[in-house]
Design an enzyme around this catalytic site. Structure first.
Site, PDB file in Angstrom:
ATOM      1  N   SER A  92       0.822  -1.202   0.000  1.00 20.67           N
ATOM      2  CA  SER A  92       0.000   0.000   0.000  1.00 20.67           C
ATOM      3  C   SER A  92       0.862   1.261   0.000  1.00 20.67           C
ATOM      4  O   SER A  92       1.622   1.501  -0.938  1.00 20.67           O
ATOM      5  CB  SER A  92      -0.966  -0.040   1.186  1.00 20.67           C
ATOM      6  OG  SER A  92      -1.940   0.959   1.093  1.00 20.67           O
ATOM      7  N   ASP A 230      -1.978   6.533  -3.248  1.00 19.32           N
ATOM      8  CA  ASP A 230      -0.801   5.815  -2.787  1.00 19.32           C
ATOM      9  C   ASP A 230      -0.467   4.723  -3.804  1.00 19.32           C
ATOM     10  O   ASP A 230      -1.036   4.676  -4.897  1.00 19.32           O
ATOM     11  CB  ASP A 230      -1.023   5.253  -1.387  1.00 19.32           C
ATOM     12  CG  ASP A 230      -2.163   4.243  -1.338  1.00 19.32           C
ATOM     13  OD1 ASP A 230      -2.995   4.238  -2.268  1.00 19.32           O
ATOM     14  OD2 ASP A 230      -2.227   3.459  -0.372  1.00 19.32           O
TER      15      ASP A 230
END
Length: 444
Positions: A92, A230
């Site tokens: 992530s 992200d």
């Protein structure tokens, strides 16, 4: 083994092909017969996908490999491909040195505590049901899952006019956002659009400190807003038309207020600002607090009357669409709101910003300190929330005392509607923790 956001850690130390093989074996042995597998842009994901798929197949599960895609794209594809589960190789927003493994259900919700515990036990005990030579699973490549996600995004919003949007993909997997906004009629500029798991353009996590280029570009052009993701695009943050970063709690309040009506509820973590409570109260809705972690927010959205869930970190969940935090969906929803209403600066300006204080206090034994904190706070206050740490609402504000899940520290957060009250509440909370940590017993 699992944190609140799956397995994450340094490649070659914490996250290895051996671990991925074991997780694959455990998931297949736990009865998931058809599993979608994908990854983000990190090069280490190639090896981890191969090991994971081998473990799944070795214990009889079929693997549907979708390649490099955004996490919400992969999560949405589970039900679309009629699979039992999905696994994403991703860290992530973590730095380039890391990778991880996250498990998803067909609803788009991450594996909850019971499911994670079952997988952890199998890995710990090496309890695998290895298939015979003729019982191993197959591995197939499945295309077009991005097109499926894109179609769902297009159907979820209606834009007015032709908004101008700058999309900072952060060298990650979220290119679907720029493609969909363009198809919806927006003028789209992209930053850091080349997928690269070393994240050369900026650190993977989108926040005020890392989005300087996006803020400069938006300020210097005619863009209506800027969007940032992200590495795996489960998060989305925003910049208004003046190049100003939109505060995280303000963005949560805007989404919550737009999604909720009279009598509805919104799910958000225990450290969410009073600004969100106030915005919802004005709409006749209310906030229901959860443990910190998008998996807990997603779980709460399964309850009746909960129409939206969000974390100020940038995870936004519309349960009617998916229970996976969907950064591209959040981007489309925000562009829709701006196109139909006022500039983003005006919308964000309507959300009160209250003083909030945070610190981390290093302790020798955070478990023992939190036990003592719980006793001390319960002795002093009549109503104590222990859902996730120790949270107290006072006449002037609130404070939260919580042990870090990864470090030997106890975190203290406090908020009030004016500076002096915030300072007072914060001093009270930090005083309790420091007294316990220094003396080894609750304060008198």
């Amino acid at each position: 083994m699992f944190g609140t956001s799956g397995i994450r850690g340094t490649v070659g130390t914490d996250v290895t092909a051996e671990l991925a093989l074991s997780v694959g074996r455990a998931v297949a042995s736990d009865g998931y017969e058809r599993v979608v597998v994908g990854r983000d842009v990190r090069d280490s994901g190639r090896t981890l996908v191969d090991a994971l798929a081998a473990g799944l197949q070795e214990c009889g599960s079929d693997v549907l490999e979708v390649g490099v895609e955004a996490t919400p794209t992969i999560a949405r594809s589970i039900a679309h491909l009629e699979a039992d589960a999905g696994i994403v190789i991703t860290a992530s927003h973590n730095p380039k040195t890391d990778n991880g493994i996250k498990l998803w259900t067909p609803s788009g919700k991450a594996f909850g505590p019971e499911k994670r515990a079952s997988i952890s036990r199998r890995v710990r005990e090496a309890d695998y049901d290895l298939a015979d030579w003729d019982g191993q699973g197959i591995r197939e490549r499945r295309e077009h899952v991005r097109e499926y996600h894109a179609a769902r995004l297009e159907g979820a919003v209606e834009l007015e006019g032709e908004p101008s949007v700058v999309v900072d993909i952060g060298n990650g997997a979220g290119t679907v956002t720029a493609a969909v906004l363009s198809r919806l009629g927006c003028t789209v500029r992209t930053l850091n659009g080349q997928p690269d798991g070393s994240f050369p353009g900026r650190p993977s996590e989108p926040n005020r400190e890392t989005l300087g280029t996006l803020m400069t570009v938006v300020e210097g052009t005619d863009a209506d807003l800027g969007i940032a993701h992200d590495g795996d695009a489960d998060r989305m943050m925003a910049v208004d038309e003046t190049g100003t970063f939109v505060p995280k709690d303000a963005l949560l309040a805007l989404f919550a207020r737009e999604a909720a009506g009279d009598g509805d509820r919104v799910a958000a973590p225990v450290d969410t600002s009073l600004a969100v409570d106030d915005a919802l109260s004005a709409a006749g809705a209310s906030l229901t607090r959860t443990q910190v972690g998008d998996v807990y927010v997603a779980e709460r959205t399964t309850e009746d009357g909960v129409v939206f869930g969000g974390e100020p970190s940038g995870a936004w969940i519309w349960p009617e669409e998916t229970r996976c935090p969907d950064g591209p969906l959040a981007a489309c929803k925000l562009v829709e709101l701006v196109s139909a209403d006022r500039p983003l600066s005006a919308l964000a300006g309507e959300i009160e910003q209250y003083p909030i204080r945070r610190t981390s206090i290093e302790v020798a034994d955070k478990g023992a300190v939190m036990d003592a904190v719980g006793t001390a706070v319960s002795d002093r206050y009549g109503d104590v929330d222990t859902l996730d740490g120790v949270r107290v609402e006072t006449d002037d504000g609130w404070f939260l005392i919580r042990a870090s899940g990864t470090e030997p520290v106890v975190r203290v957060t406090a908020e009030a509607r004016d500076e002096s009250d915030a300072d007072a509440v914060f001093e009270t909370a930090t005083g309790i923790v420091r007294s316990v940590a220094d003396a080894g017993h609750p304060p008198e």
